[in-house]
Design a protein around this motif. Structure first.
Motif, mmCIF file in Angstrom:
data_model
loop_
_atom_site.group_PDB
_atom_site.id
_atom_site.type_symbol
_atom_site.label_atom_id
_atom_site.label_comp_id
_atom_site.label_asym_id
_atom_site.label_seq_id
_atom_site.Cartn_x
_atom_site.Cartn_y
_atom_site.Cartn_z
ATOM 1 N N LEU A 49 0.820 -1.211 0.000
ATOM 2 C CA LEU A 49 0.000 0.000 0.000
ATOM 3 C C LEU A 49 0.851 1.257 0.000
ATOM 4 C CD1 LEU A 49 -2.918 1.030 0.123
ATOM 5 C CD2 LEU A 49 -2.777 0.915 2.619
ATOM 6 N N LEU A 50 1.867 1.303 0.873
ATOM 7 C CA LEU A 50 2.725 2.489 0.942
ATOM 8 C C LEU A 50 3.583 2.628 -0.310
ATOM 9 C CD1 LEU A 50 3.797 2.389 4.696
ATOM 10 C CD2 LEU A 50 2.282 4.034 3.603
ATOM 11 N N GLY A 51 4.052 1.499 -0.852
ATOM 12 C CA GLY A 51 4.804 1.557 -2.107
ATOM 13 C C GLY A 51 3.956 2.127 -3.221
ATOM 14 N N PHE A 52 2.688 1.684 -3.286
ATOM 15 C CA PHE A 52 1.766 2.216 -4.286
ATOM 16 C C PHE A 52 1.552 3.716 -4.084
ATOM 17 C CE2 PHE A 52 -2.570 3.479 -5.367
ATOM 18 C CZ PHE A 52 -2.649 3.107 -6.707
ATOM 19 N N ALA A 53 1.336 4.126 -2.819
ATOM 20 C CA ALA A 53 1.035 5.531 -2.534
ATOM 21 C C ALA A 53 2.203 6.445 -2.899
ATOM 22 C CB ALA A 53 0.689 5.691 -1.049
ATOM 23 N N VAL A 54 3.423 6.036 -2.548
ATOM 24 C CA VAL A 54 4.600 6.884 -2.799
ATOM 25 C C VAL A 54 4.837 7.061 -4.295
ATOM 26 C CG1 VAL A 54 7.109 7.038 -2.548
ATOM 27 C CG2 VAL A 54 5.706 6.343 -0.606
ATOM 28 N N ILE A 55 4.891 5.951 -5.028
ATOM 29 C CA ILE A 55 5.171 6.039 -6.469
ATOM 30 C C ILE A 55 4.016 6.693 -7.219
ATOM 31 C CG2 ILE A 55 5.726 4.734 -8.547
ATOM 32 C CD1 ILE A 55 7.972 4.770 -6.581
ATOM 33 N N LYS A 56 2.780 6.395 -6.797
ATOM 34 C CA LYS A 56 1.632 6.986 -7.471
ATOM 35 C C LYS A 56 1.634 8.508 -7.308
ATOM 36 C CE LYS A 56 -2.106 6.190 -9.875
ATOM 37 N NZ LYS A 56 -2.031 5.538 -11.200
ATOM 38 N N ALA A 57 1.961 8.983 -6.105
ATOM 39 C CA ALA A 57 2.030 10.428 -5.877
ATOM 40 C C ALA A 57 3.128 11.060 -6.739
ATOM 41 C CB ALA A 57 2.286 10.706 -4.396
ATOM 42 N N TRP A 58 4.260 10.361 -6.847
ATOM 43 C CA TRP A 58 5.385 10.867 -7.628
ATOM 44 C C TRP A 58 5.048 10.924 -9.117
ATOM 45 C CZ3 TRP A 58 9.625 13.526 -7.612
ATOM 46 C CH2 TRP A 58 10.603 13.353 -8.606
ATOM 47 N N THR A 59 4.477 9.826 -9.632
ATOM 48 C CA THR A 59 4.161 9.791 -11.064
ATOM 49 C C THR A 59 3.024 10.749 -11.421
ATOM 50 O OG1 THR A 59 2.717 7.882 -10.657
ATOM 51 C CG2 THR A 59 4.965 7.416 -11.376
ATOM 52 N N THR A 60 2.065 10.923 -10.512
ATOM 53 C CA THR A 60 0.978 11.880 -10.762
ATOM 54 C C THR A 60 1.514 13.302 -10.859
ATOM 55 O OG1 THR A 60 -0.594 10.452 -9.591
ATOM 56 C CG2 THR A 60 -1.224 12.761 -9.905
ATOM 57 N N THR A 61 2.458 13.633 -9.973
ATOM 58 C CA THR A 61 3.064 14.966 -10.001
ATOM 59 C C THR A 61 3.834 15.194 -11.300
ATOM 60 O OG1 THR A 61 3.279 14.921 -7.588
ATOM 61 C CG2 THR A 61 4.620 16.538 -8.776
ATOM 62 N N LEU A 62 4.617 14.187 -11.701
ATOM 63 C CA LEU A 62 5.379 14.313 -12.944
ATOM 64 C C LEU A 62 4.456 14.396 -14.159
ATOM 65 C CD1 LEU A 62 8.367 11.818 -12.431
ATOM 66 C CD2 LEU A 62 8.404 14.309 -12.267
ATOM 67 N N ALA A 63 3.357 13.627 -14.108
ATOM 68 C CA ALA A 63 2.425 13.642 -15.235
ATOM 69 C C ALA A 63 1.789 15.023 -15.401
ATOM 70 C CB ALA A 63 1.350 12.585 -15.025
ATOM 71 N N LYS A 64 1.436 15.658 -14.284
ATOM 72 C CA LYS A 64 0.847 16.994 -14.353
ATOM 73 C C LYS A 64 1.840 18.015 -14.907
ATOM 74 C CE LYS A 64 -2.569 16.377 -10.671
ATOM 75 N NZ LYS A 64 -2.989 16.811 -9.312
#
Length: 694
Positions: A86-101
């Protein structure tokens, strides 16, 4: 997976992973890979990314602190797989979402990368258990040896240091990874072993990367964060009242001062309330039953025999006094439980292998989608088999790796432990692959890992082989590390292969992420342990970190070198009795499981392994865990779906917050910043005496 809420990693704990029902499996077969059909699968070199490794390192550090604290308090560890995924998903997802924006995202976040993170983190935190820093390595220390009384001589004591611990872990922790690689296709594709922990982890990760699962994961992360903040803040609040020994909420005499003397009280530990929410109800009940049997009935009766059964002049920590009964009876029950499961697993493995060899339909699916026996297979199975067979790990490489690392270990280990000779290690590495196969195969059938039982067996064999005068205690404890490392990592890796199979992660990415995670653990675990070791009096039975398995494992080694002569009066009869009880309870449970199916009485039979843990520690942590079970039970009665979705997140937050408070608390202790207040409880008579004295 494991340490855990499964019986996989820390079989020491007796956890159980929730069963995956047939409907879930059917839904998985019909829907999972079809849902990901349009999503490209990256090559294995792109599954192990820099961002995944950085995230794994950060989470590994966090989880090492958590596991180390749990090891040093009661040795009871829940599964942290859900939190890791869960935490691995949350960390990378937050990072990739920021980069995508920002328009900078080059590589999307895939379930394969999520699997790599989870594998790496669990491998690293798994070393925190199998490393023995709270068991066999700690049992070598002078402080724990002084509690044992006999065997406390230079040849049977080794001073702990970060340097040789890191070196020893690097020498022994990687061999097991190569011992089981050649059998991955047979176990996963031919025998189709379940590996419940690995399967459950795969379901979790697959669900995260579907739109509905991602939405739920975000809610779970938020709940985990709130739970973490509460737990951390509450631990901080409690710290203010612990100015002196025996002060604070952890010493609150919940059921009265007399019960408190028998270690029955609620100590307001968010950690073990969270642990209780994760593990099965019967585990918590077993712990409580063991605490009642020992601390309410047995120990008070034996204490009345002081001066008859044992000398009244002995210190409380001596193994020739009451402490000896606590330690050796607990060991006997654990060994009885362990022997049953070893015999049961060997029989089950042999029968299963015979049955598989006779089955005509036990065949490997061809990577092109053709069944070797013209068996009808679904789309998911064909696709998974295709990717599982795509990146081969040559058997020659695996065998060469095992032999090369075994040679390094045979040469290097005697320099660290001169009591352990090269031929001792050679014998261990000759028989270890067979035990590793049995453990990995049995783990695939039942989710039970018996690594610690094989380790205890190694202690008895090698300590008696070397003898007391030649350092048999140290030799036995060190051989435990050699055996446990091979057997434990073998079953862990096969669990990861199963997870990778179900998430289309490459076997190579699974193998290398396990290697990287193991390397992280070999460095982080001794460093984190050393942080606690220098900050607290580790191994003190009445202290904050009693580390019960240190003395228990040393007691097993003393049994190996001294035999029954090390036991106090009448202890042998009790040891034999509880050894048989541990064996018979398991046998009775299995018979009821097979032949009494109407009422399911077997579900209410306590676990001997769990009952044995409070024999030494007391019942306080069992009460914490029962409170966690009560919270979960009431939540399930109120809203079962929400409880199912969010209870693991709440429990993980409670564990993480309370455990991580130990870091600033230790730093404050190192710089001599003490809590300003002391909350302590006295009887009226004690208080009057204090007032008169003042």
């Amino acid at each position: 997976m494991d340490m855990e809420s499964s019986r996989n990693q820390h079989e020491e704990q007796g956890w159980e992973t929730p069963a995956i029902d047939d409907d879930h499996q059917s839904a998985d077969k019909l829907l999972v890979e079809s849902a990901f059909k349009s999503t490209p699968v990256p090559p294995w070199t792109q599954q192990i990314t820099l961002r995944a490794m950085v995230t794994s390192l950060i989470l590994s550090l966090v989880f090492n602190f958590i596991v180390c604290k749990l090891n040093l308090t009661t040795g009871v560890i829940p599964s942290l797989n859900v939190a890791a995924g869960l935490l691995g998903f949350a960390v990378i997802k937050a990072w990739t979402t920021t980069l995508a924006k920002a328009g900078l995202l080059k590589q999307p976040f895939t379930r394969q990368e999520n699997t790599v993170i989870q594998t790496c983190v669990v491998a690293s935190s798994g070393i925190a258990f199998s490393s023995g820093t709270a068991s066999y390595l700690l049992g070598m220390s002078p402080y724990v040896a002084s509690q044992g009384g006999s065997g406390n001589m230079p040849e049977n004591v080794k001073k702990l240091s970060v340097g040789w611990m890191i070196g020893f872990l690097f020498v022994v922790s990687f061999v097991g990874l190569f011992s089981i690689v050649p059998l991955r296709k047979i176990m996963i594709l031919k025998y189709k072993l379940t590996y419940p922990s690995g399967t459950a982890t795969a379901y979790l990760i697959n669900s995260f990367h579907t739109p509905k699962g991602a939405k739920l994961a975000k809610k779970q992360v938020l709940v985990l964060f709130k739970s973490f903040v509460f737990s951390f803040a509450f631990a901080f609040f409690q710290w203010f009242y612990t100015g002196l020994d025996g002060c604070g909420f952890s010493s609150f005499p919940t059921f009265g001062l007399q019960a408190y003397k028998q270690k029955f009280y609620f100590d307001f530990s968010s950690t073990y309330v969270g642990v209780g929410m994760i593990c099965p109800y019967m585990v918590n009940v077993s712990l409580l039953v063991g605490a009642i049997i020992s601390w309410v009935f047995m120990w008070p009766m034996i204490e009345k025999k002081k001066g008859d059964w044992y000398s009244a002049d002995l210190p409380s920590s001596s193994l020739h006094g009451l402490q000896g009964y606590k330690v050796f009876i607990a060991i006997a029950m654990m060994l009885g439980d362990g022997l049953y499961h070893v015999v049961f697993m060997l029989v089950k493995t042999i029968l299963s292998l015979i049955a598989n060899s006779r089955r005509k339909d036990s065949s490997i699916v061809d990577p092109n989608g053709a069944d070797l026996d013209s068996q009808v297979v679904d789309y998911d199975e064909v696709r998974r088999s295709e990717f599982f067979l795509k990146d081969q790990i040559p058997n020659k490489v695996a065998i060469a790796g095992y032999v090369a690392l075994a040679i390094v270990s045979i040469i290097a280990a005697p320099f660290i432990f001169h009591q352990l000779k090269w031929y001792h290690i050679l014998v261990a590495y000759i028989i270890a692959p067979v035990l590793a196969f049995c453990n990995a195969y049995g783990c695939g059938l039942t989710d039970w890992s018996l690594a610690s039982n094989y380790g205890k067996l190694a202690i008895i064999i090698f300590s008696s082989w070397v003898g007391l005068e030649h350092g048999g205690v140290i030799a036995g404890l060190a051989s435990c590390g050699v055996m446990m490392s091979i057997v434990s990592t073998a079953s862990d890796l096969m669990q990861d292969f199963k997870t990778g199979y179900l998430t289309l992660s490459s076997p190579r990415s699974m193998f290398f992420s396990q290697v990287i995670g193991t390397a992280m653990g070999c460095v982080l675990t001794p460093l984190v342990f050393w942080f606690f070791y220098k900050s607290y009096n580790i191994g003190d039975p009445d202290g904050t970190y009693p580390a019960p398995y240190g003395l228990l494992y040393r007691g097993i080694a003393l049994l190996g070198v001294e035999g029954i002569s090390s036991l106090p009066k009448n202890c042998l009869n009790l040891v034999i009795t509880f050894f048989l009880i541990g064996f018979v309870i398991n046998l009775l449970q299995e018979l009821l499981r097979r032949y009494e199916t109407r009422f399911g009485i077997y579900r209410f039979i306590p676990s001997p392994m769990c009952m044995a843990i409070p024999f030494y520690l007391g019942g306080y942590f069992a009460i914490d865990m029962c409170v966690g079970s009560l919270i979960l039970f009431m939540w399930e009665r109120s809203n079962k779906k929400k409880a199912t979705d969010f209870a693991p997140a709440v429990a993980s937050g409670l564990i993480c917050g309370d455990s991580l408070w130990s870091v600033p608390a230790a730093i404050l202790a190192l710089v001599n910043v003490n809590p300003p207040l002391c909350m302590k409880f006295f009887t009226v008579a004690q208080l009057n005496d204090l007032l008169k004295g003042s």
